[in-house]
Write a protein that holds these residues in place. Structure first.
Motif, PDB file in Angstrom:
ATOM      1  N   PRO A 261       0.812  -1.240   0.000  1.00 24.09           N
ATOM      2  CA  PRO A 261       0.000   0.000   0.000  1.00 24.09           C
ATOM      3  C   PRO A 261       0.835   1.274   0.000  1.00 24.09           C
ATOM      4  O   PRO A 261       0.496   2.244  -0.682  1.00 24.09           O
ATOM      5  N   GLU A 262       1.949   1.267   0.747  1.00 24.64           N
ATOM      6  CA  GLU A 262       2.760   2.486   0.804  1.00 24.64           C
ATOM      7  C   GLU A 262       3.438   2.752  -0.525  1.00 24.64           C
ATOM      8  O   GLU A 262       3.671   3.908  -0.890  1.00 24.64           O
ATOM      9  N   LYS A 263       3.750   1.686  -1.284  1.00 23.77           N
ATOM     10  CA  LYS A 263       4.340   1.855  -2.614  1.00 23.77           C
ATOM     11  C   LYS A 263       3.288   2.273  -3.643  1.00 23.77           C
ATOM     12  O   LYS A 263       3.584   3.039  -4.566  1.00 23.77           O
ATOM     13  N   GLN A 264       2.066   1.764  -3.488  1.00 26.90           N
ATOM     14  CA  GLN A 264       1.010   2.131  -4.433  1.00 26.90           C
ATOM     15  C   GLN A 264       0.721   3.630  -4.401  1.00 26.90           C
ATOM     16  O   GLN A 264       0.321   4.219  -5.408  1.00 26.90           O
ATOM     17  N   LYS A 265       0.973   4.257  -3.269  1.00 25.91           N
ATOM     18  CA  LYS A 265       0.785   5.701  -3.154  1.00 25.91           C
ATOM     19  C   LYS A 265       1.829   6.477  -3.957  1.00 25.91           C
ATOM     20  O   LYS A 265       1.679   7.684  -4.166  1.00 25.91           O
ATOM     21  N   LEU A 266       2.872   5.783  -4.398  1.00 24.45           N
ATOM     22  CA  LEU A 266       3.954   6.438  -5.132  1.00 24.45           C
ATOM     23  C   LEU A 266       3.803   6.313  -6.637  1.00 24.45           C
ATOM     24  O   LEU A 266       4.652   6.795  -7.393  1.00 24.45           O
ATOM     25  N   LEU A 267       2.736   5.666  -7.112  1.00 24.87           N
ATOM     26  CA  LEU A 267       2.538   5.471  -8.542  1.00 24.87           C
ATOM     27  C   LEU A 267       2.149   6.765  -9.249  1.00 24.87           C
ATOM     28  O   LEU A 267       1.191   7.435  -8.861  1.00 24.87           O
ATOM     29  N   ALA A 268       2.881   7.105 -10.288  1.00 21.14           N
ATOM     30  CA  ALA A 268       2.545   8.279 -11.104  1.00 21.14           C
ATOM     31  C   ALA A 268       1.378   7.954 -12.028  1.00 21.14           C
ATOM     32  O   ALA A 268       1.247   6.830 -12.509  1.00 21.14           O
ATOM     33  N   GLN A 269       0.544   8.953 -12.269  1.00 26.30           N
ATOM     34  CA  GLN A 269      -0.625   8.789 -13.131  1.00 26.30           C
ATOM     35  C   GLN A 269      -0.671   9.931 -14.154  1.00 26.30           C
ATOM     36  O   GLN A 269      -0.266  11.057 -13.849  1.00 26.30           O
ATOM     37  N   PRO A 270      -1.152   9.639 -15.355  1.00 26.24           N
ATOM     38  CA  PRO A 270      -1.330  10.724 -16.328  1.00 26.24           C
ATOM     39  C   PRO A 270      -2.501  11.615 -15.928  1.00 26.24           C
ATOM     40  O   PRO A 270      -3.277  11.268 -15.033  1.00 26.24           O
ATOM     41  N   VAL A 271      -2.622  12.760 -16.592  1.00 23.79           N
ATOM     42  CA  VAL A 271      -3.811  13.580 -16.356  1.00 23.79           C
ATOM     43  C   VAL A 271      -5.042  12.773 -16.800  1.00 23.79           C
ATOM     44  O   VAL A 271      -4.945  11.919 -17.690  1.00 23.79           O
ATOM     45  N   PRO A 272      -6.191  12.987 -16.177  1.00 23.96           N
ATOM     46  CA  PRO A 272      -7.355  12.127 -16.419  1.00 23.96           C
ATOM     47  C   PRO A 272      -7.759  11.954 -17.878  1.00 23.96           C
ATOM     48  O   PRO A 272      -8.168  10.872 -18.279  1.00 23.96           O
ATOM     49  N   ASN A 273      -7.630  12.997 -18.693  1.00 23.34           N
ATOM     50  CA  ASN A 273      -8.050  12.866 -20.096  1.00 23.34           C
ATOM     51  C   ASN A 273      -6.965  12.244 -20.973  1.00 23.34           C
ATOM     52  O   ASN A 273      -7.079  12.211 -22.191  1.00 23.34           O
TER      53      ASN A 273
END
Length: 428
Positions: A261-273
């Motif tokens: 869980p603590e690593k999942q918080k570090l995942l980068a995500q693209p902008v929603p669109n």
């Protein structure tokens, strides 16, 4: 110890001669002499560019590292890991690599070649018998304009070399409109929970896009290679990679899944669109599946990938640890698809003009004509991925740079601009 590689005459004979000819012809076309250094004022333009990308909402964030002579000359993070949490990007932010996974898999495959576990001229069917029965799909056009697929036998067996240089005929189904690619889409090869063994069987049931060795064709070759590696080494892909590469290099946050869980918080995500990576399947490293996609399923951090890039720049070693022997590394970065190789190129030749392709990496063979600009230096190694991640190794300048971002829509423009700015910041 003499390394018993397959196809030695191909690798060390004709192609090395061609490489020498290319070097002679290319002399005088370099943009920047060897020994250049970076102008810090010009490097500041990189920061200005990325800050504007974030401010205008084109990307959520990115991190860039330029390293020369073993030391960072530019290291900066921009924006956030994702626009929801607004957590800042750090060296420990986790990025999906997509096709930059191929570089990692290819290095480990070359290590297995060095160990004598596999050979370049081994037929794939030696490890996966189903590939002995594979057919090649040839499009036929009728008088009314309709197209059909005729299945013909391969002129020769698919080899490990074909898998490593993307000349196997194995393709992807999510780009292009050929009938073979349509067959990939119709076969729903990503459905269900399956491992590399099952995936290889699914691919073996499909027609090849072209005859083995005839065309550079991007696709699942690296996944079939990974299954060959599993069979040859007698263990799962991730265990091979941990033992041979990730462990020795200290790449502690590189793998296929992010479960803590603590690593999942570090995942980068693209902008929603900009969340659709358009690779035919969902790539969510928080959902554990049997499959370990060697062609595009890995995640990493800047702290980890920088060590991998420095190892490549060093010619196969880092911190006193030899990952690849010098002669093995030379084999890996020798152009395998150049003149007299018999390999054609089409619109989908992703290394681009001015580049050949070695065993898993694009190799610059013509610094004067390479596109996209700038020309850069002979011997450059590079690759990128659908998420926008990108790396360049420039041995001539003893320099590499790595870009980690998650922006499939903007990636090509961002990569081209970054490269231009990097080289414009260099001066004698």
């Amino acid at each position: 110890m003499i390394l018993h590689f397959g196809l030695r005459s191909l690798v060390y004979g004709a192609l090395m001669s061609l490489g020498a000819m290319s070097f002679a012809q290319a002399e005088g076309t370099y943009e920047i002499p060897a020994g250049a250094h970076f102008n810090q004022d010009k490097l500041a333009k990189i920061g200005e560019f990325f800050k504007n990308e974030v401010a205008t909402g084109k990307i959520a964030g990115a991190t860039v590292l330029i390293q020369q002579h073993g030391k960072p000359v530019f290291r900066e993070a921009f924006g956030v890991q994702d626009v929801v949490s607004k957590a800042p990007i750090t060296d420990k932010t986790i990025f999906r690599l997509f096709s930059m996974s191929k570089a990692i898999t290819s290095v480990v495959a070359v290590q297995l070649i060095e160990d004598g576990k596999i050979k370049l001229d081994d037929p794939v069917s030696k490890y996966i018998p189903s590939f002995a029965n594979v057919k090649v799909g040839v499009e036929k056009k009728a008088e009314d304009g309709s197209k059909s697929l005729e299945l013909v036998p391969p002129t020769r067996p698919m080899t490990v070399l074909d898998l490593m240089r993307h000349t196997s005929g194995v393709t992807y189904g999510f780009y292009g409109d050929s009938l073979v690619r349509k067959a990939y889409r119709d076969a729903k090869i990503y459905d269900g929970d399956f491992d590399l063994a099952e995936f290889a069987e699914r691919i073996a049931k499909l027609p090849l896009h072209n005859q083995p060795g005839a065309l550079w064709q991007y696709g699942h070759s690296t996944d079939i290679l990974a299954r060959v590696m599993e069979i040859a080494a007698g263990k799962p892909l991730i265990e091979i990679e941990q033992e041979k590469l990730l462990g020795p290099l200290g790449m502690v946050d590189t793998g296929f899944f992010v479960t803590a869980p603590e690593k999942q918080k570090l995942l980068a995500q693209p902008v929603p669109n900009d969340s659709d990576f358009r690779v035919g399947r969902i790539n969510d490293p928080t959902v554990v599946k049997k499959i370990q996609f060697a062609s595009g399923g890995m995640v990493t951090t800047m702290a980890d990938y920088a060590r991998f890039a420095q190892m490549l720049l060093n010619g196969g070693s880092l911190d006193g640890k030899t990952i690849l022997k010098p002669e093995t590394f030379k084999l890996m970065v020798t152009d395998q698809v150049g003149p007299n190789s018999g390999v054609d190129r089409d619109y989908f030749y992703f290394p681009g003009d001015g580049f050949g392709f070695g065993l898993g990496l694009a190799v610059r063979t013509d610094p004067g004509n390479a596109k996209p600009p700038p020309p850069g230096d002979l011997g450059e190694l590079k690759w990128d991925g659908a998420s926008g991640c990108y790396f360049v190794i420039d041995p001539k300048q003893d320099m590499f740079f790595v870009l980690l971002e998650q922006t499939p829509t903007e990636r090509q423009r961002v990569q081209r601009t970054l490269k231009q700015l990097v080289y414009e910041a260099m001066e004698k």
